[in-house]
Write an enzyme that holds these catalytic residues in place. Structure first.
Site, PDB file in Angstrom:
ATOM      1  N   PRO A   2       0.769  -1.235   0.000  1.00  0.00           N
ATOM      2  CA  PRO A   2       0.000   0.000   0.000  1.00  0.00           C
ATOM      3  C   PRO A   2       0.798   1.282   0.000  1.00  0.00           C
ATOM      4  O   PRO A   2       1.732   1.470   0.764  1.00  0.00           O
ATOM      5  CB  PRO A   2      -0.730  -0.101   1.328  1.00  0.00           C
ATOM      6  CG  PRO A   2       0.193  -0.883   2.203  1.00  0.00           C
ATOM      7  CD  PRO A   2       1.242  -1.513   1.343  1.00  0.00           C
ATOM      8  N   GLU A   3       0.385   2.191  -0.828  1.00  0.00           N
ATOM      9  CA  GLU A   3       0.823   3.569  -0.743  1.00  0.00           C
ATOM     10  C   GLU A   3      -0.379   4.353  -0.205  1.00  0.00           C
ATOM     11  O   GLU A   3      -1.397   3.755   0.133  1.00  0.00           O
ATOM     12  CB  GLU A   3       1.283   4.064  -2.121  1.00  0.00           C
ATOM     13  CG  GLU A   3       2.404   3.184  -2.683  1.00  0.00           C
ATOM     14  CD  GLU A   3       2.909   3.589  -4.053  1.00  0.00           C
ATOM     15  OE1 GLU A   3       2.941   4.792  -4.335  1.00  0.00           O
ATOM     16  OE2 GLU A   3       3.276   2.707  -4.830  1.00  0.00           O
TER      17      GLU A   3
END
Length: 277
Positions: A2-3
Site C-alpha cells: 500500500p501507498e
DNA sequence: CGCACTGTTTTGAA
DNA sequence: TTTCAAAACAGTGC
C-alpha cells in the site's frame, strides 16, 4: 501493498465495517508484529470501542476509547479482513481482534513486514519512529510550494529517492513516484537541487492530483492489494509507466526503460524524461 | 534448484 | 549530518 491511496481505501473500508465495534479479546499468533509490550497489547484493548480510524501518510491510527491509539503500518502486504466469529485463521493471520458482535477482525500479512504498536493517544507523534518525522500530506493545503522549494534546494539526492523518503512528503511509494515523475517529465536520477521552481510547481500539482485520482479509484492492485471487502482497486488501469517497461511511452512512443534507483525498480521514458545535469 | 524480483521501513555504517 | 546498502520475510517467475 500500500501507498497512500491504498491505505486510505483500507481506512474507509474499516470505518464502514468496524467503527463502533467493541473488542472482546485479542490474540496474537505472530507476536513479532507487535512492537509495544505484548501483554499490555492483549489486555489493554479488551472492552474498548473502536471510536475512529485515522490515517497519516501510510500509517493507520485506530482510535480506541480511553485515549488509546493503535498505530498500524501495512508495509508491503499487510491486510485486514473481517470474518464471522469462529472462522479459521488464514495462513498468515498475525492478529485476531474478537469483537463483541460475533465477528472478528484479522490482520493478515504474507511477508510479515507490517508492524503495530499501542500508545497513549498523542504519544504516537513523539515516540513512533517514522510517524514522528513524517512529512506533510500530499494535499493542496498541507504541501506548500515554499516548503518544497526549500527542501529540494537543500538536498543533492536523486529526486526519485527523495520522493520515497517519507520524512519529505508522506504517502508516495514506488508506483506513484514513477507516475508523477513521468507526468512531470523529470528523469528519476535528476538531483533535487537541479529542478527549476517551475518544474517543482508542476511536480507538486501532479503529486496532489495523482494521489487524489488514485484514491478516487480505490487504489492500485498490482500483486495482492484488495480492500477490506476483498475488492481490488481500479487504478492499475490508469498507470502510465509503472509495470510498462519495454512498452511504448503513452506520450511519445519511445520504449520505456527500467533501471534501479536507490535499490528500487524504476520505469521511465528516456525521451520525455531527460536527466538535467 | 538458484536467483531475481516484489507496493516499505529501519538499522548501522560510511 | 547526510546518504546508502542490507535486512526483515514470503511468494512468484524464469
Amino acid at each position: 501493498m500500500p501507498e497512500l491511496p491504498e491505505v486510505e481505501t483500507v481506512r474507509r473500508g474499516l470505518t464502514n465495517l468496524v467503527k463502533g465495534a467493541i473488542i472482546r479479546k485479542v490474540e496474537v499468533p505472530y507476536p513479532k508484529v507487535v512492537t509495544s509490550d505484548l501483554t499490555e497489547f492483549k489486555s489493554d484493548l479488551v472492552g474498548r470501542t473502536i471510536e475512529k480510524i485515522d490515517r497519516r501518510g501510510k500509517y493507520l491510527l485506530f482510535r480506541f476509547s480511553n485515549n488509546l491509539t493503535m498505530v498500524s503500518h501495512l508495509r508491503m502486504e499487510g491486510q485486514y479482513s473481517v470474518e464471522p466469529e469462529g472462522a479459521p485463521l488464514r495462513k498468515h493471520t498475525e492478529v485476531v481482534f474478537h469483537l463483541e458482535d460475533e465477528r472478528q477482525l484479522f490482520y493478515n500479512d504474507t511477508r510479515r513486514f507490517g508492524r503495530m504498536t499501542l500508545v497513549k493517544t498523542g504519544d504516537e507523534l513523539v515516540t513512533v519512529s517514522g510517524l514522528k518525522d513524517l512529512g506533510p500530506e500530499p494535499t493542496e493545503e498541507d504541501l506548500k510550494l515554499s516548503y518544497l522549494k526549500e527542501i529540494f534546494n537543500r538536498s543533492h539526492r536523486m529526486v526519485k529517492t527523495f520522493l520515497l523518503d517519507q520524512s519529505n512528503i508522506a504517502g508516495l511509494g514506488n508506483i506513484y513516484c514513477d507516475e508523477v515523475l513521468w507526468m512531470s517529465k523529470i528523469h528519476p536520477e535528476t538531483t533535487t537541487d537541479k529542478l527549476s521552481d517551475r518544474k517543482l510547481s508542476e511536480l507538486r500539482k501532479n503529486i496532489i492530483a495523482e494521489i487524489n485520482r488514485a484514491t478516487a479509484h480505490h487504489g492500485t492492485t498490482v500483486h495482492s492489494f484488495s480492500n477490506i471487502f476483498g475488492e481490488t482497486g481500479q487504478f492499475q488501469n490508469e498507470l502510465q509507466v509503472y509495470g510498462r517497461a519495454k512498452l511504448p511511452c503513452l506520450r511519445c512512443g519511445t520504449t520505456l526503460e527500467k533501471i534501479k534507483v536507490g535499490q528500487r525498480g524504476t520505469t521511465f521514458c528516456p525521451k520525455c524524461q531527460v536527466k538535467k545535469v
